[in-house]
Design a protein around this motif. Structure first.
Motif, PDB file in Angstrom:
ATOM      1  N   GLN A  13      43.181  73.569   0.289  1.00 10.91           N
ATOM      2  CA  GLN A  13      44.503  73.763   0.735  1.00 10.91           C
ATOM      3  C   GLN A  13      45.345  72.605   0.124  1.00 10.91           C
ATOM      4  OE1 GLN A  13      44.983  73.212   4.970  1.00 10.91           O
ATOM      5  NE2 GLN A  13      46.891  74.445   5.191  1.00 10.91           N
TER       6      GLN A  13
ATOM      7  N   LEU B  63      38.180  78.538  -5.336  1.00 12.67           N
ATOM      8  CA  LEU B  63      39.069  77.622  -4.890  1.00 12.67           C
ATOM      9  C   LEU B  63      40.515  77.279  -5.607  1.00 12.67           C
ATOM     10  CD1 LEU B  63      36.880  75.738  -2.590  1.00 12.67           C
ATOM     11  CD2 LEU B  63      38.127  77.680  -1.829  1.00 12.67           C
TER      12      LEU B  63
ATOM     13  N   LYS C 279      42.965  78.781   1.253  1.00 15.73           N
ATOM     14  CA  LYS C 279      41.847  79.860   0.814  1.00 15.73           C
ATOM     15  C   LYS C 279      40.464  79.217   1.127  1.00 15.73           C
ATOM     16  CE  LYS C 279      40.564  82.697  -3.046  1.00 15.73           C
ATOM     17  NZ  LYS C 279      40.670  83.030  -4.413  1.00 15.73           N
ATOM     18  N   VAL C 280      39.722  80.377   1.641  1.00 12.32           N
ATOM     19  CA  VAL C 280      38.346  80.299   2.172  1.00 12.32           C
ATOM     20  C   VAL C 280      37.646  80.978   1.029  1.00 12.32           C
ATOM     21  CG1 VAL C 280      36.602  80.846   3.894  1.00 12.32           C
ATOM     22  CG2 VAL C 280      38.843  80.173   4.527  1.00 12.32           C
ATOM     23  N   SER C 281      36.498  80.542   0.566  1.00 15.35           N
ATOM     24  CA  SER C 281      35.511  81.315  -0.420  1.00 15.35           C
ATOM     25  C   SER C 281      34.089  81.182  -0.175  1.00 15.35           C
ATOM     26  CB  SER C 281      35.760  80.855  -1.806  1.00 15.35           C
ATOM     27  OG  SER C 281      35.092  81.449  -2.729  1.00 15.35           O
TER      28      SER C 281
ATOM     29  N   TYR D 163      36.643  75.842   1.540  1.00 14.41           N
ATOM     30  CA  TYR D 163      37.776  76.139   1.446  1.00 14.41           C
ATOM     31  C   TYR D 163      38.708  74.984   0.771  1.00 14.41           C
ATOM     32  CZ  TYR D 163      37.853  73.103   5.888  1.00 14.41           C
ATOM     33  OH  TYR D 163      37.607  72.374   6.928  1.00 14.41           O
TER      34      TYR D 163
ATOM     35  N   ASP E 134      43.305  77.622   8.879  1.00 19.71           N
ATOM     36  CA  ASP E 134      42.691  78.445   9.821  1.00 19.71           C
ATOM     37  C   ASP E 134      42.877  78.029  11.224  1.00 19.71           C
ATOM     38  OD1 ASP E 134      41.224  76.000   9.488  1.00 19.71           O
ATOM     39  OD2 ASP E 134      39.243  76.971   9.742  1.00 19.71           O
TER      40      ASP E 134
END
Length: 267
Positions: A199, A180, A187-189, A197, A103
């Protein structure tokens, strides 16, 4: 045996058997009331093996770090093999990579990598291998090719205070963590009051990324239990979740309420 590294103006170097069994340095964040910024130190590890000044490896190492910094102004991830395929002796080849949190804007990524490159040389001077994780980015290099090889060993964990008997929270947390585990890259959830998040490093295949994230989520549950917020960093991925109020979306920074750190362990 682990030793906690508190924030100082001068970094200390602690040797380890080699990069694959790094002796990690951990930053205790519990004494800081201010927000954690993207360039703040999380952990680092240095190989015990040292290279000689003016050696072939030193030149390739310097070229790699320069390439890491230059590339970070264009891309959030890249990997390198400097000296490979040339007349350089095997011990002179330098493999490395960097990655920014998904991000971060390009300019923020580049600033974070600049900080990481500067710090890794201070924390691990003349080391044949080193890894350094900041809040917003990661840099690693070694004289042995590690690129694309799955590593799910635990590097760092941080757990907040516990949330007991909150059935709704745990349901939402588990929903987020399940989401995730299918992340590809960053990814963000979110689910209700819980966000998170995850990665993977860019050198992993999709199947290895899934395996790494599944291991990270399992570690979050096993090591941090009922924590309201937690981080787990493995060798090639990380995952984080928090209850609403623990993370400031506008700044992308963690507030002080998150900084109730658990003891950290390394395998």
């Amino acid at each position: 045996m682990l030793r906690r590294l508190h924030l100082h103006s001068t970094h200390k170097t602690i040797p380890a058997p080699r990069l694959t069994s790094l002796f990690f340095l951990f930053l205790s964040l519990s004494n800081h009331g201010n927000f954690v910024k993207a360039h703040v130190f999380i952990y680092a590890g240095c190989s015990q093996e040292k290279y000689e000044p003016n050696s072939p490896f030193e030149g390739n190492h310097n070229s790699l770090l320069s390439s890491v910094f230059s590339s970070s102004s264009q891309a959030s991830y890249n990997s390198f093999a400097i000296g490979n395929g040339s007349s350089t002796p095997p011990e002179g080849i330098c493999y490395g990579l960097y990655q920014c949190r998904g991000d971060l804007r390009t300019a923020d990524c580049s600033r974070c990598i600049e900080s990481a490159v500067n710090q890794i040389s201070l924390v691990c001077p003349y080391s044949y291998g080193a890894a350094l994780q900041l809040e917003g980015c990661y840099v690693r290099y070694e004289h042995i090719d590690f690129l694309g090889r799955l590593d799910t060993s635990l590097r760092y964990k941080k757990c907040s205070r516990s949330v007991n008997n909150d059935v709704e929270f745990f349901k939402r947390r588990d929903d987020v963590l399940a989401d995730l585990t299918v992340a590809m890259g960053f990814k963000v959830s979110s689910s209700g009051s819980v966000e998170g998040y995850a990665q993977c490093l860019g050198d992993l295949s999709s199947s290895d990324c899934s395996a790494c994230l599944a291991a990270a989520v399992a570690q979050l549950k096993n090591l941090c239990g009922s924590a309201a917020a937690a981080d787990v960093y493995l060798g090639q991925c990380y995952a984080r979740y928090w209850a609403s109020g623990y993370y400031d979306r506008s700044s992308g920074l963690l507030p002080a309420s998150f900084l109730h750190a658990c003891d950290s362990k390394s395998r």
